[in-house]
Design an enzyme around this catalytic site. Structure first.
Site, PDB file in Angstrom:
ATOM      1  N   SER A  47     -31.084  39.540  13.314  1.00 19.06           N
ATOM      2  CA  SER A  47     -32.294  39.775  14.105  1.00 19.06           C
ATOM      3  C   SER A  47     -33.396  40.314  13.199  1.00 19.06           C
ATOM      4  O   SER A  47     -33.775  39.642  12.242  1.00 19.06           O
ATOM      5  CB  SER A  47     -31.980  40.716  15.273  1.00 19.06           C
ATOM      6  OG  SER A  47     -33.010  40.708  16.223  1.00 19.06           O
TER       7      SER A  47
ATOM      8  N   ASP B 245     -31.415  31.920  22.768  1.00 17.42           N
ATOM      9  CA  ASP B 245     -31.819  33.257  22.325  1.00 17.42           C
ATOM     10  C   ASP B 245     -33.180  33.628  22.916  1.00 17.42           C
ATOM     11  O   ASP B 245     -34.158  32.907  22.767  1.00 17.42           O
ATOM     12  CB  ASP B 245     -31.901  33.283  20.792  1.00 17.42           C
ATOM     13  CG  ASP B 245     -31.934  34.695  20.229  1.00 17.42           C
ATOM     14  OD1 ASP B 245     -32.438  35.604  20.919  1.00 17.42           O
ATOM     15  OD2 ASP B 245     -31.470  34.883  19.101  1.00 17.42           O
TER      16      ASP B 245
ATOM     17  N   HIS C 112     -28.840  35.585  21.976  1.00 15.62           N
ATOM     18  CA  HIS C 112     -29.009  36.481  20.842  1.00 15.62           C
ATOM     19  C   HIS C 112     -27.700  37.124  20.392  1.00 15.62           C
ATOM     20  O   HIS C 112     -27.493  37.367  19.208  1.00 15.62           O
ATOM     21  CB  HIS C 112     -30.007  37.576  21.225  1.00 15.62           C
ATOM     22  CG  HIS C 112     -30.627  38.274  20.059  1.00 15.62           C
ATOM     23  ND1 HIS C 112     -31.395  37.620  19.118  1.00 15.62           N
ATOM     24  CD2 HIS C 112     -30.607  39.580  19.674  1.00 15.62           C
ATOM     25  CE1 HIS C 112     -31.828  38.485  18.209  1.00 15.62           C
ATOM     26  NE2 HIS C 112     -31.354  39.669  18.515  1.00 15.62           N
TER      27      HIS C 112
END
Length: 705
Positions: free
Chosen positions: A554, A639, A674
């Site tokens: 991330s 995501d 995610h």
């Protein structure tokens, strides 16, 4: 260019003459180049892979599938090792495990796993643990026929009869709230889509408050639903796009709170839980740069705030009916060397999570602000945090503890006597903690700052500069990385790896200052700190300089992209999970989730100063015609945090630009978001793939094959 061992070339098709001939015909996908001109501030960028953001375009899906097929083909010769590691990872999971029950309103709540099943079963018992079990939710049944399933949260009504729960079956964190009658086990027909997943009951047992999301997936409204009348109405609308809002119960559950927060500012509203149709009152009007959080106990509020320049936060108190700031009185003063992270008020004592010297401590105070005691741990680096504490009248505070070496445990501390009890330690089949050791050391940053590093390794591993090493990092949003336990990591440690976490600026490991010095126009400190940690590990012989790996996800994927551009020769390989790599383009697109709210983290590129600074470090914009290390990049099609096209564009551009023949692999989970796969076993498949990549690049896979 770096020289790699024979298994690297296995990935490239050199395993045997026959295999070489077969593999040499396998070419990686090359994404079509379609120029898109992006211009602002008189600066012109041409993005040849901008078209990959067309989620519904069949060409995009075909490209992602082609990348997956290529990755699968490259890994095919290593499948026996991947299968072996997967079985190792799975073997360390106690298949029929359960959580420690906690008591709430006359019931004991817990979850348990059944052997061979992916998801937990959520249960309760009335009155005592010898009572018959009531199954509230069996997630395995809910997930039947679905490729992804996540429970966002659940809440039980005050009369214990109704359950509000939420589920996401796509991975985009847009939860549907549903209701179940716990007396009849009937799932009610009502459902509420597009929520954050959290629901809060009013004391009338028929009114529920929840949040919904806008087109950018920002939590922007609080709604109220009456199960009897079926009426849904809006109670709050957060119109400032820098803010998100959320609804939650107060510490005592006597109040329902609405919080609005941006990175820099917060505001709270409240009503009594037994008066759900009252107008929410503002606790204290928002003031730019002032953040505050509240908890109630008895006849007072306890307030955690950075008001009055209390950078690391201080605690204040005020009567329940006098919430304006003019009534707040200091309780625990601000300290430059102690960060206040969380609070838990009990009738007799106030428990405060405090971070200093890089570690969390539970400090026990009375309500005059006098410190009475402290709970801390003897290990050099660890994770400690408050657990589920539903009863403010209790003299026991529950907390969670783990470290690199010690598996997670639920413990309880007696506020009156100081006794600590271990309620449960997670059982890890075949694990012996005596075989492992952790350290907490410091690296010197380029500007002289001391950057902490947490390290773990097997005691039999020689720290003479010959060990492969993984360095993990994040460094954004003030999020502090803790030295948590991992059953999976054992597979690396037992193969001679050293594992390290770089506690770089942008996190909060050394207080709010540490965070402020790793954001906005100081963001590059995050990247240079990570490189300094890597160089220190090599200099102090924790890492083989030819087998040092970087790993992040991330915003940590932004870190990976930046250090790959800055010091590509330093890394034997990089794992970049769901990476935020196209910083400028994303931060200029206000229709995307998170963009507007994150102007207070990265800056707004509509301001030329921030634009050019972002452009100077954005991984996608700084790819150059040079050699890069081997990379495994992952993403999820659904995501909601970092859109799939960022890593896809990054890999496409990197593959077309770099001058080396090192592996560059993209894996897209077509059924997740995610967080990757949702099941406890399917998730391990992805971990095994990443470990095989590391072992291969470290020249260790050939020994096992």
């Amino acid at each position: 260019m770096k020289q790699y061992g024979p298994m690297v070339f296995l990935l490239l098709g050199v395993f045997s003459c026959e295999m070489k001939n077969e593999k040499s015909r396998i070419k990686p996908p090359m994404a079509e180049r379609i120029p898109k001109v992006l211009e602002i501030h008189g600066d012109r960028r041409i993005d040849y892979y901008y078209w990959l953001n067309e989620r519904e375009n069949p060409k995009v899906i075909d490209y992602l599938k082609a990348e997956n097929a290529y990755t699968e083909t490259i890994f095919s010769e290593l499948k026996p090792l991947k299968d072996k590691i997967f079985q190792e990872l799975k073997s360390r999971i106690k298949e029929d495990d359960s959580s420690v029950p906690y008591e709430s309103n006359g019931y004991f709540y817990y979850y348990r796993y059944e052997a061979g099943k992916e998801y937990p079963v959520y249960c309760r018992k009335q009155g005592n643990l010898q009572a018959s079990e009531e199954i509230m939710l069996d997630q395995n049944k809910l997930a039947e026929g679905k490729k992804f399933h996540s429970i966002g949260g659940f809440a039980v009504s005050f009369d214990n009869q109704l359950l509000a729960f939420s589920e996401d079956t796509i991975g985009r964190r847009q939860y549907v709230i549903r209701f179940k009658n716990l007396k009849t086990n009937e799932v009610l027909p009502q459902s509420i889509p597009n929520t954050t997943g959290q629901a809060v009951w009013a004391a009338d047992n028929k009114t529920v408050f929840f949040n919904i999301k806008d087109d950018a997936l920002r939590s922007f409204k609080v709604m109220r639903f009456n199960l009897e009348t079926q009426v849904i109405d809006e109670v709050f609308h957060e119109k400032d796009e820098k803010f998100s809002c959320y609804v939650y119960p107060s510490a005592s559950k006597r109040f329902i709170l609405i919080g609005s927060s941006s990175t820099l500012t917060s505001e709270i509203r409240y009503i009594p839980a037994d008066r759900p149709y009252e107008v929410f009152k503002i606790f204290q009007p928002r003031e730019t740069g002032v953040r505050y959080f509240v908890a109630d106990i008895g006849n007072r509020w306890i307030i955690k705030t950075n008001a009055d320049r209390a950078e690391n936060f201080k605690l204040m108190t005020t009567p329940l009916d006098k919430t304006s700031r003019s009534n707040w009185m200091d309780l625990i003063a601000h300290r430059t060397d102690v960060l206040i992270e969380d609070i838990m008020p009990f009738k007799s004592h106030l428990v405060v999570e405090e971070k200093y010297d890089g570690q969390i401590h539970l400090s026990i105070y009375d309500y005059s602000g006098r410190k009475l005691n402290e709970v801390s741990m003897p290990e050099p680096t660890y994770s400690l945090n408050l657990g589920i504490n539903e009863n403010q009248q209790s003299e026991w505070v529950r907390f969670e503890y783990q470290s690199f070496v010690t598996p997670p445990s639920t413990r309880a501390y007696n506020l009156r006597t100081g006794e600590t009890r271990v309620l449960k330690t997670r059982e890890v089949p075949g694990y012996d903690s005596e075989k492992y050791e952790s350290q907490y050391i410091y690296a010197k940053a380029v500007d002289g700052e001391e950057v902490p590093i947490s390290i773990v390794y097997r005691k039999s591993t020689k720290l003479d500069g010959s060990a492969p090493c993984v360095l993990y990092g994040y460094g954004s949003y003030g999020y502090s990385l803790e030295a948590t336990f991992s059953t999976s990591r054992i597979s690396l440690l037992d193969r001679g790896f050293v594992y390290a976490i770089a506690h770089i600026r942008g996190g909060q490991e050394k207080g709010r200052r540490w965070y402020e010095e790793g954001k906005f126009l100081k963001k590059k400190n995050t990247f240079s700190d990570f490189i300094s940690c890597a160089e220190h590990l090599i200099a102090e012989k924790y890492a083989d300089p030819k087998r040092l790996f970087a790993w992040g996800g991330s915003a940590g994927g932004l870190l990976m992209g930046a250090v790959a551009n800055m010091r590509p020769e330093l890394w034997a390989g990089i794992i970049s999970e769901v990476p935020f790599v196209d910083v400028v383009t994303t931060m200029l697109d206000e229709s995307l989730p998170l963009t507007v709210g994150e102007f207070e983290e990265w800056g707004n590129p509509k301001d030329p100063e921030y634009y050019y600074y972002m452009k100077s470090y954005s991984p996608y914009d700084n790819i150059e015609k040079k050699a890069y290390p081997p990379m495994l990049v992952t993403t999820g099609l659904h995501d909601s945090q970092v859109q799939y096209w960022e890593p896809a564009k990054y890999v496409a551009k990197l593959r077309a630009t770099k001058t080396d023949n090192n592996p560059l692999l993209l894996y897209t989970n077509m059924d997740a978001g995610h967080g990757g796969a949702s099941g406890r076993y399917s998730y391990l498949e992805e971990v095994a793939m990443k470990y095989v990549f590391l072992l291969d690049m470290a020249q260790l896979a050939v020994k096992e094959l």
